[in-house]
Design a protein around this motif. Sequence first.
Motif, mmCIF file in Angstrom:
data_model
loop_
_atom_site.group_PDB
_atom_site.id
_atom_site.type_symbol
_atom_site.label_atom_id
_atom_site.label_comp_id
_atom_site.label_asym_id
_atom_site.label_seq_id
_atom_site.Cartn_x
_atom_site.Cartn_y
_atom_site.Cartn_z
ATOM 1 N N GLU A 323 0.813 -1.207 0.000
ATOM 2 C CA GLU A 323 0.000 0.000 0.000
ATOM 3 C C GLU A 323 0.853 1.266 0.000
ATOM 4 O O GLU A 323 1.920 1.312 0.596
ATOM 5 C CB GLU A 323 -0.925 0.026 1.228
ATOM 6 N N TYR A 324 0.345 2.304 -0.624
ATOM 7 C CA TYR A 324 1.017 3.598 -0.674
ATOM 8 C C TYR A 324 0.479 4.561 0.382
ATOM 9 O O TYR A 324 1.224 5.399 0.890
ATOM 10 C CB TYR A 324 0.821 4.232 -2.052
ATOM 11 N N ASP A 325 -0.799 4.500 0.661
ATOM 12 C CA ASP A 325 -1.403 5.477 1.575
ATOM 13 C C ASP A 325 -1.148 5.054 3.018
ATOM 14 O O ASP A 325 -1.808 4.162 3.552
ATOM 15 C CB ASP A 325 -2.914 5.581 1.322
ATOM 16 N N LEU A 326 -0.183 5.714 3.658
ATOM 17 C CA LEU A 326 0.149 5.456 5.058
ATOM 18 C C LEU A 326 -0.089 6.722 5.879
ATOM 19 O O LEU A 326 0.668 7.054 6.790
ATOM 20 C CB LEU A 326 1.607 4.999 5.180
ATOM 21 N N THR A 327 -1.164 7.420 5.555
ATOM 22 C CA THR A 327 -1.468 8.708 6.190
ATOM 23 C C THR A 327 -1.385 8.608 7.707
ATOM 24 O O THR A 327 -1.973 7.710 8.317
ATOM 25 C CB THR A 327 -2.870 9.185 5.777
ATOM 26 N N GLU A 328 -0.659 9.528 8.297
ATOM 27 C CA GLU A 328 -0.447 9.531 9.750
ATOM 28 C C GLU A 328 -1.570 10.268 10.460
ATOM 29 O O GLU A 328 -2.003 11.339 10.032
ATOM 30 C CB GLU A 328 0.890 10.218 10.046
ATOM 31 N N ARG A 329 -2.038 9.674 11.558
ATOM 32 C CA ARG A 329 -3.025 10.341 12.393
ATOM 33 C C ARG A 329 -2.762 9.992 13.850
ATOM 34 O O ARG A 329 -2.018 9.059 14.156
ATOM 35 C CB ARG A 329 -4.452 9.937 12.002
#
Length: 606
Positions: A323-329
Amino acid sequence: MASTPIEDYALLSDRHGSALVSRDGVVDWLSLPRFDSPAVFAGLLDPTAGHWWIRPVGQYVSKRRYLDQTMVLETTFDSADGTVTLTDAMSLGSEDDPHQMGRGAPALLARMVRCGSGRVELDLDFAPRPEYGLVTPFFTVVQGGVTARGGPVALALSGSVHLPADDQGVSTRFVLEAGQQACFALNVSDLANPPRIFSPDEIAAELDATIRAWGTWSGLHQRYQGPWHDLVSHSGRVLQALSYQPTGAIVAAPTTSLPEEPGGERNWDYRYTWIRDSAFTMDALWVAACPDEAEQFFAFMTSAATTQTRDGHLRIMYGIGGEYDLTERELPHLAGWRESRPVRVGNGAAAQHQVDVYGELLATAARFEDQLDGSDPALVRFLVLLADTAARVWREPDQGIWEIRGAPRHFVYSKLMCWVALDSAVHLAARIGASDKVAEWIGVREEIRTAIETEGWSDSMGAFTQAFGSDELDASALMMPIVGFIAADDPRMLSTIDAICEHLTDSVGLVYRYRAATGVDGLRGEEGTFILCTFWLAQALAMAGRTGRAREAFELAIGSINDVGLLAEQVDPVTGALWGNFPQAFSHIGLVNAAYAISVAEAAGS
């Protein structure tokens, strides 16, 4: 808030997800069905976020070990009333092919407790809290156990003793006498596939099959016979345990947000795979495991990385499924380990510009040149593009190997790895049909060398430094001889090693990666010594022929191993306690590569 010390945990894995178990028999972390799944138990990060313990009532003394050549944990509790042994494992399923170990894993955490002597009363407390503690599921008593539903997961707890449930979970006591045993298992599934209750015989069979699978894999795949044989072999099993079976990706660590400084903000999610790790992992797996594991990881990396980002740069990291989307939250409802907020999931570093990755991926390709398919036009174009891009971007500032969140800089390590990219591309040119590119690549490679040797050298420090024009030291300079840029016994490299030993170590000689007080990383606070960097020091010393000092550095680093052979990312320079996500693949990679370098150096000098 009291938190269990990081070094008190042991790892369980089914090569899909993971669990951490304390020396008190508490499962404080469980991510299934994947390493990066929202945790079912997250008591590691907040005591309200779920746990499952089995332990004697009252006072006891515990000792533990992994069963020989396995990642199956055995904890023995000695109390005034008797002795019990708890065996914990995540089931690997019934796959007979050791190359496919874990492929049929049923997302099952199995626990068996046996009484060796006396009459022991035990506590069981089962309190799952899916979605990192956000969900308290609804519990139902069924034949043979308890089911729990809430959020996107469904759970089934099986047991050979009566398991009463209330709205918080299962809490009970039971007694075992000498020769008796009790079996328990947690099966995790999604709402579309109901989990199942396992009988005691089935639980015992899952445990036996898992012990056999680890033993078979170790016997077939681990042949290292050099110094520190047991540690190297165990590190190979740890790396296998940190690999995601469906793709071969290796997570940097199975946890998130264990801090680099208690109470600090340096808390990151490491449940992903970095290109950077691949070059070092390749060497480690060839030493501590076998080519099959290394080839699978290489295949994953080349497959995942064959697409660039929108800005034309290579991604530095991926999810374990590519996966590319490793958006941090942030998860504000969690207090964090020892009040270390914020707790984060995802990793913002995935969007950073880090030019060293071209070198690491091309070095991996060169390492596996015999397996490269030169007839695959997509792979050939991709490798040529990597080299051309490295030749173009090497002059750009970036966030560097340590993924700083401060202003980009001209980091020496980043330039070094662009040199490695072009050096590897020249080596591969004939195989990838790029002989016409060689002269151009050699020209840029030499430009980079000149820049590093002039702008990356500090006369005042007598060392290669962290960034162009800087006098600050960085342990990544120890990689220069390891990647073949300079001989380890070159006077400039020996001077750099000596400078790092003098200025970048703690009171006992463990190595910091850099001095956080300079503000280079844009974060508040300090951090501990970085275990990988001490192994780098040992490796560089060995390559320089200083095998005695190499052994001393190696022994310092392995002094940070916990009682079951696991390494974290960092060490408290005052107390020696472990910090950072745990266990850390990079630290175990460093152990394997340093041990092998010392064995080679000692053999050459004998």
